[in-house]
Design a protein around this motif. Structure first.
Motif, PDB file in Angstrom:
ATOM      1  N   ARG A  51       0.977  -1.043  -0.021  1.00  0.00           N
ATOM      2  CA  ARG A  51       0.101   0.041  -0.137  1.00  0.00           C
ATOM      3  C   ARG A  51       0.872   1.147   0.068  1.00  0.00           C
ATOM      4  O   ARG A  51       1.841   1.126   0.676  1.00  0.00           O
ATOM      5  N   LYS A  52       0.590   2.422  -0.889  1.00  0.00           N
ATOM      6  CA  LYS A  52       1.133   3.560  -0.792  1.00  0.00           C
ATOM      7  C   LYS A  52       0.469   4.595  -0.603  1.00  0.00           C
ATOM      8  O   LYS A  52      -0.789   4.699  -1.077  1.00  0.00           O
ATOM      9  N   TRP A  53       0.636   5.543   0.430  1.00  0.00           N
ATOM     10  CA  TRP A  53      -0.233   6.643   0.829  1.00  0.00           C
ATOM     11  C   TRP A  53       0.655   8.043   0.572  1.00  0.00           C
ATOM     12  O   TRP A  53       1.753   7.987   0.748  1.00  0.00           O
ATOM     13  N   ARG A  54      -0.058   8.862   0.313  1.00  0.00           N
ATOM     14  CA  ARG A  54       0.290  10.356   0.313  1.00  0.00           C
ATOM     15  C   ARG A  54      -0.491  11.156   1.237  1.00  0.00           C
ATOM     16  O   ARG A  54      -1.630  11.029   1.628  1.00  0.00           O
ATOM     17  N   ARG A  55       0.410  11.896   1.944  1.00  0.00           N
ATOM     18  CA  ARG A  55      -0.330  12.770   3.029  1.00  0.00           C
ATOM     19  C   ARG A  55      -0.850  14.048   1.937  1.00  0.00           C
ATOM     20  O   ARG A  55      -0.482  14.346   0.906  1.00  0.00           O
ATOM     21  N   LEU A  56      -2.015  14.636   2.786  1.00  0.00           N
ATOM     22  CA  LEU A  56      -2.699  15.607   2.154  1.00  0.00           C
ATOM     23  C   LEU A  56      -2.527  17.037   2.837  1.00  0.00           C
ATOM     24  O   LEU A  56      -2.720  17.863   2.160  1.00  0.00           O
ATOM     25  N   ASP A  57      -2.285  16.798   4.166  1.00  0.00           N
ATOM     26  CA  ASP A  57      -2.049  18.191   4.867  1.00  0.00           C
ATOM     27  C   ASP A  57      -0.725  18.692   4.682  1.00  0.00           C
ATOM     28  O   ASP A  57      -0.469  19.923   4.700  1.00  0.00           O
ATOM     29  N   GLU A  58       0.235  17.948   4.542  1.00  0.00           N
ATOM     30  CA  GLU A  58       1.821  18.290   4.190  1.00  0.00           C
ATOM     31  C   GLU A  58       2.459  17.279   3.297  1.00  0.00           C
ATOM     32  O   GLU A  58       1.920  16.404   3.039  1.00  0.00           O
ATOM     33  N   PRO A  59       3.430  17.703   2.471  1.00  0.00           N
ATOM     34  CA  PRO A  59       4.106  17.014   1.685  1.00  0.00           C
ATOM     35  C   PRO A  59       4.679  15.695   2.346  1.00  0.00           C
ATOM     36  O   PRO A  59       5.364  15.573   3.549  1.00  0.00           O
ATOM     37  N   GLY A  60       4.450  14.283   2.095  1.00  0.00           N
ATOM     38  CA  GLY A  60       4.857  12.906   2.568  1.00  0.00           C
ATOM     39  C   GLY A  60       4.283  11.803   1.890  1.00  0.00           C
ATOM     40  O   GLY A  60       3.219  11.799   1.214  1.00  0.00           O
ATOM     41  N   LEU A  61       5.166  10.759   1.979  1.00  0.00           N
ATOM     42  CA  LEU A  61       4.654   9.433   1.420  1.00  0.00           C
ATOM     43  C   LEU A  61       4.881   8.264   2.241  1.00  0.00           C
ATOM     44  O   LEU A  61       5.958   8.437   3.049  1.00  0.00           O
ATOM     45  N   GLU A  62       4.233   7.213   2.140  1.00  0.00           N
ATOM     46  CA  GLU A  62       4.473   6.132   2.784  1.00  0.00           C
ATOM     47  C   GLU A  62       4.237   4.713   2.033  1.00  0.00           C
ATOM     48  O   GLU A  62       3.527   4.919   1.017  1.00  0.00           O
ATOM     49  N   VAL A  63       5.187   3.792   2.091  1.00  0.00           N
ATOM     50  CA  VAL A  63       5.054   2.774   1.270  1.00  0.00           C
ATOM     51  C   VAL A  63       5.249   1.538   2.513  1.00  0.00           C
ATOM     52  O   VAL A  63       6.155   1.447   3.447  1.00  0.00           O
ATOM     53  N   LEU A  64       3.965   0.621   2.280  1.00  0.00           N
ATOM     54  CA  LEU A  64       3.972  -0.236   3.476  1.00  0.00           C
ATOM     55  C   LEU A  64       3.732  -1.580   2.697  1.00  0.00           C
ATOM     56  O   LEU A  64       3.017  -1.906   1.694  1.00  0.00           O
TER      57      LEU A  64
END
Length: 181
Positions: free
Chosen positions: A8-21
């Protein structure tokens, strides 16, 4: 969880950021391995290894944080309660599960635990400070694959609607995260 691994990959919406799980089954339950890059107001990099039992309950969470120094933190559930870096933490005894502030993955654990509307106390891990505090939360089912999260503790009054997949992994966390293809 299916016998197959999930990414799963998420992008933050409130500030720049990414996660790969990456989620993968193991002999004792589920392993969650992730990398988070947060480039907002307080920039940090985080990798974590989250060991879960077959019921999606935390057995152990190992955090590696770069912000700007490198720090590690290990949280483990034992028969005597929560331990942090090998030391008992009786002040966290009321905590049912972990809430890691930088990821929507922790919401999945709460939803699996509750199996429907309800409240629980989480062991809230603030990032990048690594401060640990108990915090009360409410989850309300709104229909198939839809929940409302209400914070009753650390960020009392905060609410957000969550859309999830069939494993209760967040697809959209209102105002904070969304899944990337």
């Amino acid at each position: 969880m299916s016998a197959l691994s999930i990414t799963r990959k998420w992008r933050r919406l409130d500030e720049p950021g990414l996660e790969v799980l990456h989620l993968q089954p193991d002999d004792d339950g589920i392993l969650a391995l992730a990398t988070v890059v947060h480039v907002g107001t307080e920039a940090f990099g985080l990798s974590y290894l989250w060991q879960l039992d077959r019921d999606w309950r935390t057995r152990r969470l190992e955090l590696h944080l770069a912000s700007p120094s490198i720090e590690t933190l290990q949280i483990e559930r034992s028969h005597r309660g929560w331990q942090v870096n090998g030391r008992p933490r009786p002040d966290l005894a009321a905590c049912d599960e972990i809430d890691l502030s930088a990821t929507p993955f922790c919401n999945t654990l709460a939803m699996h635990r509750l199996q429907g509307s309800g409240e629980l106390t989480t062991l809230y891990v603030d990032l990048p400070s690594l401060q640990l505090l108990p915090s009360r939360q409410r989850y309300t089912t709104l229909g198939k694959n839809r929940w409302r999260y209400t914070d009753l503790g650390i960020a009392k009054g905060f609410e957000a609607d969550l859309e999830v997949d069939d494993e209760n992994l967040v697809v959209v966390y209102e105002g904070l995260f969304e899944t990337l293809p």
